[in-house]
Design a protein around this motif. Structure first.
Motif, PDB file in Angstrom:
ATOM      1  N   PRO A 146       0.701  -1.163  -0.185  1.00 13.54           N
ATOM      2  CA  PRO A 146      -0.146  -0.073   0.184  1.00 13.54           C
ATOM      3  C   PRO A 146       0.867   1.209  -0.049  1.00 13.54           C
ATOM      4  CG  PRO A 146      -0.038  -0.938   2.411  1.00 13.54           C
ATOM      5  CD  PRO A 146       0.651  -1.783   1.262  1.00 13.54           C
ATOM      6  N   THR A 147       0.486   2.390  -0.239  1.00 15.41           N
ATOM      7  CA  THR A 147       0.990   3.670  -0.447  1.00 15.41           C
ATOM      8  C   THR A 147       1.947   3.948   0.599  1.00 15.41           C
ATOM      9  OG1 THR A 147      -0.470   4.519  -1.859  1.00 15.41           O
ATOM     10  CG2 THR A 147       0.982   6.015  -0.944  1.00 15.41           C
ATOM     11  N   ALA A 148       1.302   3.780   1.963  1.00 18.25           N
ATOM     12  CA  ALA A 148       2.084   4.037   3.181  1.00 18.25           C
ATOM     13  C   ALA A 148       3.227   3.108   3.356  1.00 18.25           C
ATOM     14  CB  ALA A 148       1.174   3.835   4.332  1.00 18.25           C
ATOM     15  N   GLY A 149       3.219   1.750   2.929  1.00 21.25           N
ATOM     16  CA  GLY A 149       4.102   0.882   3.007  1.00 21.25           C
ATOM     17  C   GLY A 149       5.123   1.259   1.972  1.00 21.25           C
ATOM     18  N   SER A 150       4.993   1.585   0.873  1.00 21.62           N
ATOM     19  CA  SER A 150       5.992   2.081  -0.077  1.00 21.62           C
ATOM     20  C   SER A 150       6.733   3.303   0.445  1.00 21.62           C
ATOM     21  CB  SER A 150       5.415   2.528  -1.420  1.00 21.62           C
ATOM     22  OG  SER A 150       4.529   1.297  -2.029  1.00 21.62           O
ATOM     23  N   VAL A 151       5.898   4.146   0.962  1.00 27.45           N
ATOM     24  CA  VAL A 151       6.649   5.491   1.632  1.00 27.45           C
ATOM     25  C   VAL A 151       7.585   4.836   2.669  1.00 27.45           C
ATOM     26  CG1 VAL A 151       6.259   7.529   3.000  1.00 27.45           C
ATOM     27  CG2 VAL A 151       4.822   7.065   1.066  1.00 27.45           C
ATOM     28  N   ASP A 152       7.240   4.120   3.633  1.00 31.86           N
ATOM     29  CA  ASP A 152       8.219   3.721   4.508  1.00 31.86           C
ATOM     30  C   ASP A 152       9.264   2.927   4.173  1.00 31.86           C
ATOM     31  OD1 ASP A 152       6.532   4.683   6.647  1.00 31.86           O
ATOM     32  OD2 ASP A 152       6.033   2.825   7.257  1.00 31.86           O
ATOM     33  N   LEU A 153       9.093   1.915   3.090  1.00 31.71           N
ATOM     34  CA  LEU A 153       9.902   1.388   2.552  1.00 31.71           C
ATOM     35  C   LEU A 153      11.123   2.283   1.843  1.00 31.71           C
ATOM     36  CD1 LEU A 153       8.466  -1.698   0.440  1.00 31.71           C
ATOM     37  CD2 LEU A 153      10.304  -1.691   2.423  1.00 31.71           C
ATOM     38  N   ALA A 154      10.601   3.053   0.878  1.00 29.34           N
ATOM     39  CA  ALA A 154      11.631   3.694   0.410  1.00 29.34           C
ATOM     40  C   ALA A 154      12.224   4.842   1.094  1.00 29.34           C
ATOM     41  CB  ALA A 154      10.920   4.460  -1.086  1.00 29.34           C
ATOM     42  N   GLY A 155      11.271   5.459   1.872  1.00 29.64           N
ATOM     43  CA  GLY A 155      11.671   6.696   2.620  1.00 29.64           C
ATOM     44  C   GLY A 155      12.767   6.276   3.797  1.00 29.64           C
ATOM     45  N   ILE A 156      12.257   5.444   4.488  1.00 25.95           N
ATOM     46  CA  ILE A 156      13.031   5.039   5.770  1.00 25.95           C
ATOM     47  C   ILE A 156      13.832   3.597   5.795  1.00 25.95           C
ATOM     48  CG2 ILE A 156      12.946   4.985   8.288  1.00 25.95           C
ATOM     49  CD1 ILE A 156      10.119   6.176   7.680  1.00 25.95           C
ATOM     50  N   LEU A 157      13.244   2.519   5.436  1.00 25.00           N
ATOM     51  CA  LEU A 157      13.715   1.254   5.411  1.00 25.00           C
ATOM     52  C   LEU A 157      14.886   1.033   4.738  1.00 25.00           C
ATOM     53  CD1 LEU A 157      11.370   0.546   7.257  1.00 25.00           C
ATOM     54  CD2 LEU A 157      11.231  -1.704   6.022  1.00 25.00           C
ATOM     55  N   LEU A 158      14.999   1.790   3.602  1.00 28.15           N
ATOM     56  CA  LEU A 158      16.290   1.389   2.756  1.00 28.15           C
ATOM     57  C   LEU A 158      17.440   2.462   3.350  1.00 28.15           C
ATOM     58  CD1 LEU A 158      15.004   2.147  -0.899  1.00 28.15           C
ATOM     59  CD2 LEU A 158      14.858   0.082   0.735  1.00 28.15           C
ATOM     60  N   LYS A 159      17.169   3.501   4.186  1.00 27.94           N
ATOM     61  CA  LYS A 159      18.086   4.208   4.745  1.00 27.94           C
ATOM     62  C   LYS A 159      18.584   3.472   5.934  1.00 27.94           C
ATOM     63  CE  LYS A 159      16.897   7.298   2.037  1.00 27.94           C
ATOM     64  NZ  LYS A 159      15.893   6.517   1.187  1.00 27.94           N
ATOM     65  N   THR A 160      17.965   2.587   6.646  1.00 27.28           N
ATOM     66  CA  THR A 160      18.566   1.683   7.686  1.00 27.28           C
ATOM     67  C   THR A 160      19.733   0.822   7.062  1.00 27.28           C
ATOM     68  OG1 THR A 160      17.025  -0.242   7.203  1.00 27.28           O
ATOM     69  CG2 THR A 160      16.383   1.337   8.906  1.00 27.28           C
ATOM     70  N   GLY A 161      19.474   0.434   5.918  1.00 23.68           N
ATOM     71  CA  GLY A 161      20.481  -0.208   5.178  1.00 23.68           C
ATOM     72  C   GLY A 161      22.169   0.646   5.217  1.00 23.68           C
ATOM     73  N   ALA A 162      21.911   1.894   4.719  1.00 23.33           N
ATOM     74  CA  ALA A 162      22.834   2.825   4.645  1.00 23.33           C
ATOM     75  C   ALA A 162      23.422   3.098   6.113  1.00 23.33           C
ATOM     76  CB  ALA A 162      22.426   4.126   3.868  1.00 23.33           C
TER      77      ALA A 162
END
Lengths: 471, 509
Positions: free
Chosen positions: B250-266
């Motif tokens: 869902p949109t909120a999931g994508s926002v979290d994934l792209a916006g924040i979860l990917l950043k946890t990797g970095a």
């Protein structure tokens, strides 16, 4: 010097036996379901309290039995699990039309057998305990003999278990031929080809009870066919007690730590983890799935046997606690949804579709149990998995580490499948509409689920307790 | 205590949301208030902190919380905050608000449980950014997967006849969990190596920093960490979960994934992989930068060929994270800071694009770009915002993305000129996919001419706020740089020291 009182250490066992006799006499006099259940529960509770009070720094010993930290821990687990099963059995059996009271009798006998088994340090008491544990289970599994599945489960377990016992006895005979002793310390004296062969055969016999992979074929059918409380008992105390006695053998008898045997055990561990998880992938029956999952979990536990250090005992203890709590929770939910006994038990995954929207608390409990079995942080299962990985990494057994990781990754798939089914939305089906059980039963399961979370969030007390036990 | 509060607020808010389900829309407001509280707390901490004090070399925390947890293993409840985590927590707070707002209309079933999951993800992410005990870090790292899994599986879109949202969710979970366990094994090996050296069993980040490891072991353990973080970032051969998870979520999931979860990797790379294994990371840097360049091209090329708008944005994320990866491994303060600016910028612009595609979906009920077209003029101000975010994705000067990319490229050039030359080529492709997106969706022949509902106040303010931040950090990135300067120069110093010592060794021989 007077030895420390083994009589007192035998107290819990005596209490359980007394409860069994009381139930037996009660049945002979007049059948009363609730009273039988009550006697069972009181007996088990009393034994549990006594066992808790027994915690002494020095251990008591008899030629046949030893009461040390390990058996203390295992006895507590056995009594606790039996208590949960007894509590839930009452609900389950309420709708059963046949004789109900004997179930408690069998349960108490099995618990007594498990208590002997976990404390045995002699092959005679090992065999005695094992049979006293297994015999009642045949009856319990076949308890709903009107259903062919239940009957099949009982018979299957009976026949294959007898075969396992035969292996075990033959192994013991060979060991005796080599060493001339039956007590564990006596077995330690000599090594030789016959002793090694005997050890291998004993491993086969015990491996059967633990459903280690080449000997696992009975597990899914028996898990699926048996009445839920019987399966629950099989998954909890039977496996726990056999594992503990095997652990004791590995610790005390050097032939069990033989190089080749240890390598074999490592191979079996890897095989068990991977195969157990792979076979669970396509299951659509929750009980069957839990059966395969238990195979995989005992694969992880074998890591502790392979390494066999002091830390390994602690690891096994922690893992057994986490496994027991999660398994009891999962089966508890299945019991509550299956009861009162109907023709078909609620074990197909279809029954669990959208459970969250009908019985939110039960679904939450099952979710927690699944998360724990999958080893997700903030549940008990994660602490167990952490211990296993720590043990394997510390011993630098990289193949075992790899297998644990691979097994967990595969296992996730089916645990997630169960979980997501719980939350799917579906048109309400009147026949499966939530039927509120007794609040007490729900409470038991919820307490167990809470315990899973507490152990995961704040494991320090349990871990310290286990680390402080003497063995 | 305020650090524990930052983590606990979302968790408690989540439980409240679940129980608030019986009062209709209440969970939305509770969730919104929770995320505002997180953002405000983070901003208050930001305003009250002085980042220049940090004396070079020492890991200086702005705030710290240290409690015993599992003494048996020397595991502590150790939270600490520095500039890097502060920026990312503030970003989490902002995007959390965005995620709650963008699902206001989209999510109509199981509202309470949805927000429980959403807030648990965000709480877990904040925990990841704060934990400096390796065990605790791992706990949060794995824990945030579960609610994310539910978000994708239960509220995701299933393509008719195609992949289901459950499939995407399981793929996401297994990728991250398996790599996570690899990291756990690496953490344990590191801890036991430290114990063998000093006799102290501890999971504390600061203590483990001082561990000396043999070269091979360090390289192996570094790879264990790297793989876990690379799956989340994602780095190309390990990216398989991302397009599906994004497209199905869902949109909120994508926002979290792209916006924040990917950043946890970095973040994991910056906080753990580099400082714990500086020599091994320096050795590995050329490979990592090579993977980064490959990711830039791979993501951009595949983005050009997508029909599904969310898939397109997902692939652009892979491309942008390639720049971040290059910046992280370049070993220069400038590029490291650039990577951070790019992380923030990408978090904002990708979230903006995902929200926009969600709004398009609400109006057109499709994400297929071939069935759009000619929407300019039919949607009020939505196309205008799209253009803004698309231009940001290209890295047009004036947007924060430009600042980030420019700093990464500029800072990396002295160390690895060819990498920079190649990576710059990727920028051309980004123009291609951004313009393709605009052309396919908004221009060309219109399917219909009737106007569609424009943006309402909620949607308009979401877009305006996000875009304003993109512009703000594009025109004035100094606050970000000031906040993270000390942290980044510490990381950079770690990179440098082994290089110096190795030249010493060479001289000695």
């Amino acid at each position: 010097m007077p030895a420390p009182l083994p009589l007192l250490s035998l107290g819990p066992f005596a209490l359980v036996c007394a409860a069994a006799v009381t139930v037996l006499l009660g049945i002979a006099w007049q059948r009363m379901h609730t009273v039988s259940a009550l006697v069972t529960i009181v007996g088990l509770l009393g034994a549990l309290v006594l066992q808790l009070a027994l915690q002494t720094p020095d251990s008591a010993e008899t030629p046949l039995l030893v009461f040390d930290g390990l058996s203390h821990f295992a006895a507590l687990m056995v009594l606790g699990s039996s208590l949960v099963v007894a509590l839930l059995s009452h609900t389950y059996l309420r709708g059963y039309t046949g004789p109900r009271e004997e179930f408690y009798l069998l349960l108490l006998c099995a618990a007594a057998g498990a208590l002997i088994l976990v404390a045995s340090q002699h092959l005679a008491s090992l065999f005695f305990g094992l049979e006293l544990l297994s015999m009642p289970l045949y009856g319990m599994l076949a308890y709903r003999f009107q259903s062919s599945h239940s009957l099949e489960a009982g018979l299957k377990y009976l026949i294959l278990s007898a075969a396992g016992s035969a292996f075990l006895l033959f192994g013991m005979a060979l060991l005796y031929a080599q060493t001339g002793a039956l007590d564990f310390t006596g077995l330690a004296s000599e090594m030789g080809p016959w002793a090694l062969a005997g050890t291998g055969l004993m491993l086969v016999g015990l491996g059967f009870k633990l459903s280690i992979v080449p000997f696992h074929l009975w597990t899914p059918d028996v898990y699926q066919g048996g009445p839920v409380p019987a399966t629950m008992l099989l998954a909890s105390i039977s496996k726990l007690a056999v594992f503990v006695v095997l652990l004791r053998l590995v610790l005390e008898v050097p032939t069990f730590r033989d190089e080749a045997l240890s390598a074999l055990l490592a191979g079996l561990a890897i095989l068990t983890m991977i195969v157990g998880n792979l076979l669970a992938l396509r299951q659509s029956d929750l009980k069957r799935l839990l059966g395969y999952s238990s195979i995989a979990h005992f694969g992880y536990l074998l890591v502790a046997l392979v390494i066999g250090s002091r830390f390994a005992v602690e690891t096994a203890g922690v893992y057994l606690i986490t496994y027991l709590v999660a398994t009891l929770t999962a089966f508890g939910v299945v019991t509550l949804l299956s009861s009162p006994c109907r023709t078909e038990e609620a074990s197909n995954l279809e029954h669990y579709r959208g459970l969250f929207w009908r019985r939110p608390w039960l679904a939450a409990a099952l979710t927690v149990a699944m998360l724990s079995l999958a080893g997700i942080p903030f549940t008990a299962g994660f602490i167990g998995k952490f211990y296993i990985l720590a043990l394997a990494v510390d011993a630098q057994r990289w193949w075992l580490v790899a297998a644990v990781i691979a097994g967990s990754a595969i296992g996730l798939y089916y645990y997630l499948r169960v979980m997501v089914a719980l939350f799917l939305r579906e048109a309400a089906d009147a026949s499966r509409a939530g039927r509120g059980g007794h609040w007490l039963n729900d409470t038991i399961v919820l307490v167990l689920a809470l315990l899973v979370i507490v152990l995961g969030v704040w494991p320090a007390p349990a871990v310290d307790w286990l680390a402080g036990l003497n063995y | 205590m305020i650090l524990a509060g930052l983590i606990l607020i979302p968790f408690l808010g989540g439980l409240l949301c679940w129980q608030g389900d019986r009062w209709g829309e209440a969970p939305r407001w509770i969730a919104l208030a929770t995320m505002v509280a997180v953002l405000v707390t983070a901003l208050a901490l930001w305003a009250g902190a002085d980042f220049r004090l940090a004396d070079p070399g020492a890991a200086a925390w702005l705030r710290e919380l240290r409690l015993p947890w599992i003494p048996r293993f020397g595991i502590e409840l150790h939270l600490a905050l520095d500039g890097l985590s502060l920026v990312l927590i503030a970003l989490t707070g902002f995007l959390g608000i965005l995620a709650v707002l963008c699902s206001w209309k989209e999510v109509q079933e199981g509202i309470g449980f949805f927000h429980l999951n959403l807030l648990f993800v965000l709480g877990g992410v904040v925990g990841v950014f704060l934990a400096v005990d390796l065990f605790l870090f791992f706990v949060f790292w794995e824990m945030m997967l579960v609610p994310m899994y539910f978000l994708i599986a239960l509220w995701g879109h299933s393509e008719p006849g195609g992949k289901t949202s459950t499939y995407a969710a399981v793929k996401f979970f297994i990728y991250t969990q398996a790599s996570g366990l690899l990291m756990l094994a690496a953490i344990l090996a590191l801890v036991f190596a430290h114990q063998a050296e000093t006799g102290e069993l501890t999971f504390s980040y600061e203590a483990l920093l001082a561990t000396t490891l043999s070269n091979e072991l360090a390289l192996l353990l570094m790879l264990g960490f790297f793989i876990a973080f690379a799956v989340k970032l994602p780095v190309v051969p390990l990216h398989g979960w991302l397009p599906d998870a994004h497209a199905q979520a869902p949109t909120a999931g994508s926002v979290d994934l792209a916006g924040i979860l990917l950043k946890t990797g970095a973040y994991g790379l910056l906080r753990f992989a580099l400082p714990l294994f500086p020599e091994a990371s320096a050795q590995f840097a050329p490979v990592a930068m090579g993977l980064g360049v490959f990711g830039i091209f791979y993501g951009a090329l595949l983005a050009c060929g997508q029909k599904d708008i969310k898939r397109l944005i997902a692939y652009t994320s892979i491309s942008h994270m390639g720049f971040v990866l290059i910046g992280i491994y370049s070993g220069s303060t400038l590029a490291l800071q650039g990577a951070l600016v790019l992380m923030v910028a990408h978090g904002l612009s990708a979230a903006g694009l995902f929200v926009l595609s969600g709004q398009l979906y609400e109006r057109l009920h499709t994400r297929d770009m071939t069935r759009m077209g000619g929407l300019w003029g039919r949607l009020g101000s939505l196309p205008g915002f799209s253009l803004g975010f698309a231009v940001a994705a290209v890295g047009m000067p004036g947007t924060a993305n430009f600042v980030g990319e420019f700093m990464v490229l500029f800072g990396t050039f002295p160390a690895a000129p060819w990498i920079v030359v190649l990576a710059s080529g990727g920028l051309i492709l980004s123009a291609v996919y951004a313009l393709t997106l605009m052309q396919k969706v908004y221009f060309g022949p219109a399917q219909k001419s009737s106007p569609l509902p424009g943006l309402d106040v909620r949607e308009y303010s979401m877009m305006l706020g996000t875009f304003a931040l993109v512009l703000l950090f594009g025109l004035y990135p100094q606050p970000l740089l000031d906040t993270t300067g000390a942290v980044m120069s510490n990381v950079q110093r770690l990179f440098e020291v082994p290089a110096v010592s190795s030249t010493f060794n060479l001289g000695g021989k």
